[in-house]
Write a protein that holds these residues in place. Sequence first.
Motif, PDB file in Angstrom:
ATOM      1  N   ASN A 217       0.854  -1.184   0.000  1.00 49.18           N
ATOM      2  CA  ASN A 217       0.000   0.000   0.000  1.00 49.18           C
ATOM      3  C   ASN A 217       0.889   1.233   0.000  1.00 49.18           C
ATOM      4  OD1 ASN A 217      -2.068   1.909   0.373  1.00 49.18           O
ATOM      5  ND2 ASN A 217      -1.933   1.726   2.600  1.00 49.18           N
ATOM      6  N   VAL A 218       0.931   1.946  -1.120  1.00 48.21           N
ATOM      7  CA  VAL A 218       1.766   3.142  -1.259  1.00 48.21           C
ATOM      8  C   VAL A 218       0.847   4.298  -1.661  1.00 48.21           C
ATOM      9  CG1 VAL A 218       3.750   4.171  -2.433  1.00 48.21           C
ATOM     10  CG2 VAL A 218       3.734   1.722  -1.931  1.00 48.21           C
ATOM     11  N   PRO A 219       0.228   4.960  -0.683  1.00 47.91           N
ATOM     12  CA  PRO A 219      -0.820   5.943  -0.976  1.00 47.91           C
ATOM     13  C   PRO A 219      -0.274   7.324  -1.350  1.00 47.91           C
ATOM     14  CG  PRO A 219      -0.572   5.722   1.382  1.00 47.91           C
ATOM     15  CD  PRO A 219       0.389   4.737   0.766  1.00 47.91           C
ATOM     16  N   VAL A 220       0.451   7.398  -2.448  1.00 47.38           N
ATOM     17  CA  VAL A 220       0.986   8.681  -2.889  1.00 47.38           C
ATOM     18  C   VAL A 220      -0.018   9.381  -3.794  1.00 47.38           C
ATOM     19  CG1 VAL A 220       3.407   8.057  -2.662  1.00 47.38           C
ATOM     20  CG2 VAL A 220       2.205   7.534  -4.799  1.00 47.38           C
ATOM     21  N   ARG A 221       0.108  10.696  -3.843  1.00 46.87           N
ATOM     22  CA  ARG A 221      -0.770  11.499  -4.694  1.00 46.87           C
ATOM     23  C   ARG A 221       0.070  12.559  -5.395  1.00 46.87           C
ATOM     24  NH1 ARG A 221      -0.814  14.259   0.125  1.00 46.87           N
ATOM     25  NH2 ARG A 221      -0.909  16.538  -0.055  1.00 46.87           N
ATOM     26  N   PRO A 222      -0.408  13.088  -6.517  1.00 48.11           N
ATOM     27  CA  PRO A 222       0.310  14.192  -7.170  1.00 48.11           C
ATOM     28  C   PRO A 222      -0.041  15.524  -6.532  1.00 48.11           C
ATOM     29  CG  PRO A 222      -1.583  13.565  -8.492  1.00 48.11           C
ATOM     30  CD  PRO A 222      -1.553  12.617  -7.316  1.00 48.11           C
ATOM     31  N   GLN A 223       0.937  16.404  -6.458  1.00 53.75           N
ATOM     32  CA  GLN A 223       0.714  17.777  -6.018  1.00 53.75           C
ATOM     33  C   GLN A 223       1.435  18.691  -7.004  1.00 53.75           C
ATOM     34  OE1 GLN A 223       2.911  19.870  -2.741  1.00 53.75           O
ATOM     35  NE2 GLN A 223       0.957  19.646  -1.662  1.00 53.75           N
ATOM     36  N   ARG A 224       0.689  19.561  -7.646  1.00 54.59           N
ATOM     37  CA  ARG A 224       1.299  20.392  -8.694  1.00 54.59           C
ATOM     38  C   ARG A 224       2.065  21.572  -8.106  1.00 54.59           C
ATOM     39  NH1 ARG A 224      -2.640  22.766 -13.133  1.00 54.59           N
ATOM     40  NH2 ARG A 224      -3.090  24.313 -11.504  1.00 54.59           N
ATOM     41  N   GLY A 225       3.206  21.827  -8.708  1.00 59.24           N
ATOM     42  CA  GLY A 225       3.966  23.034  -8.436  1.00 59.24           C
ATOM     43  C   GLY A 225       4.258  23.746  -9.740  1.00 59.24           C
ATOM     44  N   GLN A 226       4.213  25.080  -9.728  1.00 61.22           N
ATOM     45  CA  GLN A 226       4.491  25.857 -10.935  1.00 61.22           C
ATOM     46  C   GLN A 226       5.735  26.710 -10.728  1.00 61.22           C
ATOM     47  OE1 GLN A 226       1.032  27.674 -12.925  1.00 61.22           O
ATOM     48  NE2 GLN A 226      -0.294  26.573 -11.495  1.00 61.22           N
ATOM     49  N   ILE A 227       6.472  26.899 -11.806  1.00 63.21           N
ATOM     50  CA  ILE A 227       7.755  27.588 -11.746  1.00 63.21           C
ATOM     51  C   ILE A 227       7.839  28.623 -12.865  1.00 63.21           C
ATOM     52  CG2 ILE A 227      10.263  27.308 -12.015  1.00 63.21           C
ATOM     53  CD1 ILE A 227      10.036  24.596 -10.723  1.00 63.21           C
ATOM     54  N   ILE A 228       8.464  29.748 -12.539  1.00 66.16           N
ATOM     55  CA  ILE A 228       8.767  30.814 -13.500  1.00 66.16           C
ATOM     56  C   ILE A 228      10.278  30.902 -13.643  1.00 66.16           C
ATOM     57  CG2 ILE A 228       8.691  33.316 -13.922  1.00 66.16           C
ATOM     58  CD1 ILE A 228       6.109  33.376 -12.224  1.00 66.16           C
ATOM     59  N   ILE A 229      10.754  31.101 -14.868  1.00 61.81           N
ATOM     60  CA  ILE A 229      12.170  31.393 -15.068  1.00 61.81           C
ATOM     61  C   ILE A 229      12.289  32.697 -15.854  1.00 61.81           C
ATOM     62  CG2 ILE A 229      12.352  29.965 -17.160  1.00 61.81           C
ATOM     63  CD1 ILE A 229      15.255  29.365 -16.248  1.00 61.81           C
ATOM     64  N   THR A 230      13.188  33.564 -15.394  1.00 60.26           N
ATOM     65  CA  THR A 230      13.363  34.868 -16.029  1.00 60.26           C
ATOM     66  C   THR A 230      14.543  34.853 -17.001  1.00 60.26           C
ATOM     67  OG1 THR A 230      14.989  35.808 -14.480  1.00 60.26           O
ATOM     68  CG2 THR A 230      12.655  35.894 -13.837  1.00 60.26           C
ATOM     69  N   GLU A 231      14.657  35.939 -17.735  1.00 60.45           N
ATOM     70  CA  GLU A 231      15.843  36.124 -18.556  1.00 60.45           C
ATOM     71  C   GLU A 231      17.081  36.237 -17.668  1.00 60.45           C
ATOM     72  OE1 GLU A 231      16.146  39.991 -20.447  1.00 60.45           O
ATOM     73  OE2 GLU A 231      14.724  40.831 -18.997  1.00 60.45           O
ATOM     74  N   ARG A 232      18.243  36.130 -18.284  1.00 61.38           N
ATOM     75  CA  ARG A 232      19.494  36.181 -17.534  1.00 61.38           C
ATOM     76  C   ARG A 232      19.782  37.602 -17.054  1.00 61.38           C
ATOM     77  NH1 ARG A 232      23.342  32.379 -21.411  1.00 61.38           N
ATOM     78  NH2 ARG A 232      21.981  30.537 -21.344  1.00 61.38           N
ATOM     79  N   ALA A 233      20.403  37.660 -15.894  1.00 58.29           N
ATOM     80  CA  ALA A 233      20.788  38.946 -15.311  1.00 58.29           C
ATOM     81  C   ALA A 233      22.174  38.796 -14.677  1.00 58.29           C
ATOM     82  CB  ALA A 233      19.765  39.387 -14.262  1.00 58.29           C
ATOM     83  N   ARG A 234      22.733  39.913 -14.279  1.00 61.65           N
ATOM     84  CA  ARG A 234      24.043  39.900 -13.626  1.00 61.65           C
ATOM     85  C   ARG A 234      23.982  39.032 -12.369  1.00 61.65           C
ATOM     86  NH1 ARG A 234      25.664  42.745  -9.317  1.00 61.65           N
ATOM     87  NH2 ARG A 234      23.797  44.077  -9.437  1.00 61.65           N
ATOM     88  N   GLN A 235      25.014  38.220 -12.162  1.00 63.40           N
ATOM     89  CA  GLN A 235      25.080  37.373 -10.980  1.00 63.40           C
ATOM     90  C   GLN A 235      25.246  38.220  -9.711  1.00 63.40           C
ATOM     91  OE1 GLN A 235      24.810  34.204 -10.187  1.00 63.40           O
ATOM     92  NE2 GLN A 235      24.598  33.277 -12.204  1.00 63.40           N
ATOM     93  N   PHE A 236      24.350  38.028  -8.757  1.00 63.47           N
ATOM     94  CA  PHE A 236      24.524  38.728  -7.485  1.00 63.47           C
ATOM     95  C   PHE A 236      23.921  37.963  -6.311  1.00 63.47           C
ATOM     96  CE2 PHE A 236      20.183  39.920  -8.054  1.00 63.47           C
ATOM     97  CZ  PHE A 236      19.711  40.238  -6.782  1.00 63.47           C
ATOM     98  N   LEU A 237      23.012  37.021  -6.567  1.00 67.89           N
ATOM     99  CA  LEU A 237      22.378  36.286  -5.478  1.00 67.89           C
ATOM    100  C   LEU A 237      23.196  35.018  -5.229  1.00 67.89           C
ATOM    101  CD1 LEU A 237      20.004  36.391  -3.530  1.00 67.89           C
ATOM    102  CD2 LEU A 237      18.652  35.099  -5.194  1.00 67.89           C
ATOM    103  N   SER A 238      24.006  35.047  -4.200  1.00 67.50           N
ATOM    104  CA  SER A 238      25.009  34.006  -3.995  1.00 67.50           C
ATOM    105  C   SER A 238      24.517  32.823  -3.175  1.00 67.50           C
ATOM    106  CB  SER A 238      26.248  34.601  -3.308  1.00 67.50           C
ATOM    107  OG  SER A 238      25.896  35.146  -2.044  1.00 67.50           O
ATOM    108  N   LEU A 239      23.275  32.861  -2.708  1.00 70.56           N
ATOM    109  CA  LEU A 239      22.724  31.726  -1.982  1.00 70.56           C
ATOM    110  C   LEU A 239      21.246  31.605  -2.301  1.00 70.56           C
ATOM    111  CD1 LEU A 239      22.330  32.552   1.835  1.00 70.56           C
ATOM    112  CD2 LEU A 239      22.166  34.201  -0.010  1.00 70.56           C
ATOM    113  N   PRO A 240      20.690  30.405  -2.189  1.00 70.79           N
ATOM    114  CA  PRO A 240      19.275  30.249  -2.537  1.00 70.79           C
ATOM    115  C   PRO A 240      18.358  30.690  -1.408  1.00 70.79           C
ATOM    116  CG  PRO A 240      20.199  28.144  -1.859  1.00 70.79           C
ATOM    117  CD  PRO A 240      21.331  29.123  -1.865  1.00 70.79           C
ATOM    118  N   THR A 241      17.170  31.144  -1.780  1.00 75.93           N
ATOM    119  CA  THR A 241      16.092  31.365  -0.831  1.00 75.93           C
ATOM    120  C   THR A 241      15.049  30.286  -1.078  1.00 75.93           C
ATOM    121  OG1 THR A 241      14.591  32.758  -2.130  1.00 75.93           O
ATOM    122  CG2 THR A 241      16.533  33.829  -1.164  1.00 75.93           C
ATOM    123  N   TRP A 242      14.068  30.248  -0.198  1.00 74.36           N
ATOM    124  CA  TRP A 242      13.071  29.183  -0.286  1.00 74.36           C
ATOM    125  C   TRP A 242      12.295  29.217  -1.603  1.00 74.36           C
ATOM    126  CZ3 TRP A 242      11.840  24.639   1.169  1.00 74.36           C
ATOM    127  CH2 TRP A 242      10.531  24.167   1.155  1.00 74.36           C
TER     128      TRP A 242
END
Length: 363
Positions: A217-242
């Motif tokens: 019994n493996v009661p898994v379900r799908p949960q949708r997530g949506q993602i946006i990707i932007t054009e390239r920009a100057r590198q400045f964010l050196s760590l990820p946020t949530w």
Amino acid sequence: MLGGGIVGCSIAFGLARAGLAVTVLDEGDVAFRTSRGSFGLIWTQSKGVGCPDYHFLSRRSADAWQELADELSMRSGVDTGFRRPGGVSLYTDEPELERRIALCGQLAAEAGDLGFDYQVLRRPELDALVPGLGPRVIAGVYTRYDGDANPLALMRALNGSMQAMGVRYVPQAKAVFKSAAPNAFAVSAGGDEYRAPKVVLAAGVANKALATQVGMNVPVRPQRGQIIITERARQFLSLPTWIIRQMSEGGFLIGDSKEEVGFDERTSAAVLQDIARRAVLSFPFLASLRIVRTWGALRVMSPDGLPIYDQSERCPGAFVVTCHSGVTLTATHAYHVAPAIARGALVGLDSFSTRRFDVQTVA
């Protein structure tokens, strides 16, 4: 191995390292492949509240990720883009911040000797770590354990590495059980039949139907997530946020929707607008960047949100591996879960057994 996404390939890679002959049957991109919609976070600061074993599993994987990235690069020549500068969650209102602080406090209390360090950063201390924040951001919670990787590069590195080690990879091969008995399995896929003493179900949301054929019994379900990707920009964010991270080529990934819509992978304007609105509250400069792509994908969710690792009691030799944090747990899957499967016993993973879903009769 049934399933050729990040989870399936990480297990296949680990089984090959353990000396087993492995065949991966992959339905291909027509499947509801979670891997193509992954945000790529290696994230521990919200994992395991109320279940210390899950926090330990995630932390152990994050600690082993550098070793994994180095090995995959050596075997496949592919850079996974792994980095571990820590991660930060950003907050625009006090109640939400207080809930996160309480969550981190509970993680610290439950972590025992493992420990769990976190920092609540108010502005301007936060500004020194994360540039470009908008005035609505009041604070962030930073943990040093977190990082990210490029999920598409990770998929290539795992697939290339396992094949270099002798794993047979069969694409466009939707698997159907022909027979299942203890340590004797026959599967039909792509017009051919495959027989083996072990079978691993790592087919994401398809595990629910496949597992019934081996008495699980493996009661898994799908949960949708949506993602946006932007054009390239100057590198400045050196760590990820949530919910926002900058990739090595400069584009920003923006996401974190959780939608109970069944097997619908489509994007929706209302959800994407809400994702974009929240992102711009944190980083106003994002409003000036063009959106170049949006997509939706289905996560694999169990009723309690925890991974599922188990072996069939009716058909020993049949294993299931299911989780919604495939990137975070890649190193654990390769270096710990796969060797346990090779030995034939999932020792130390009792907290993630399907037994927790058994209905208990109360007199």
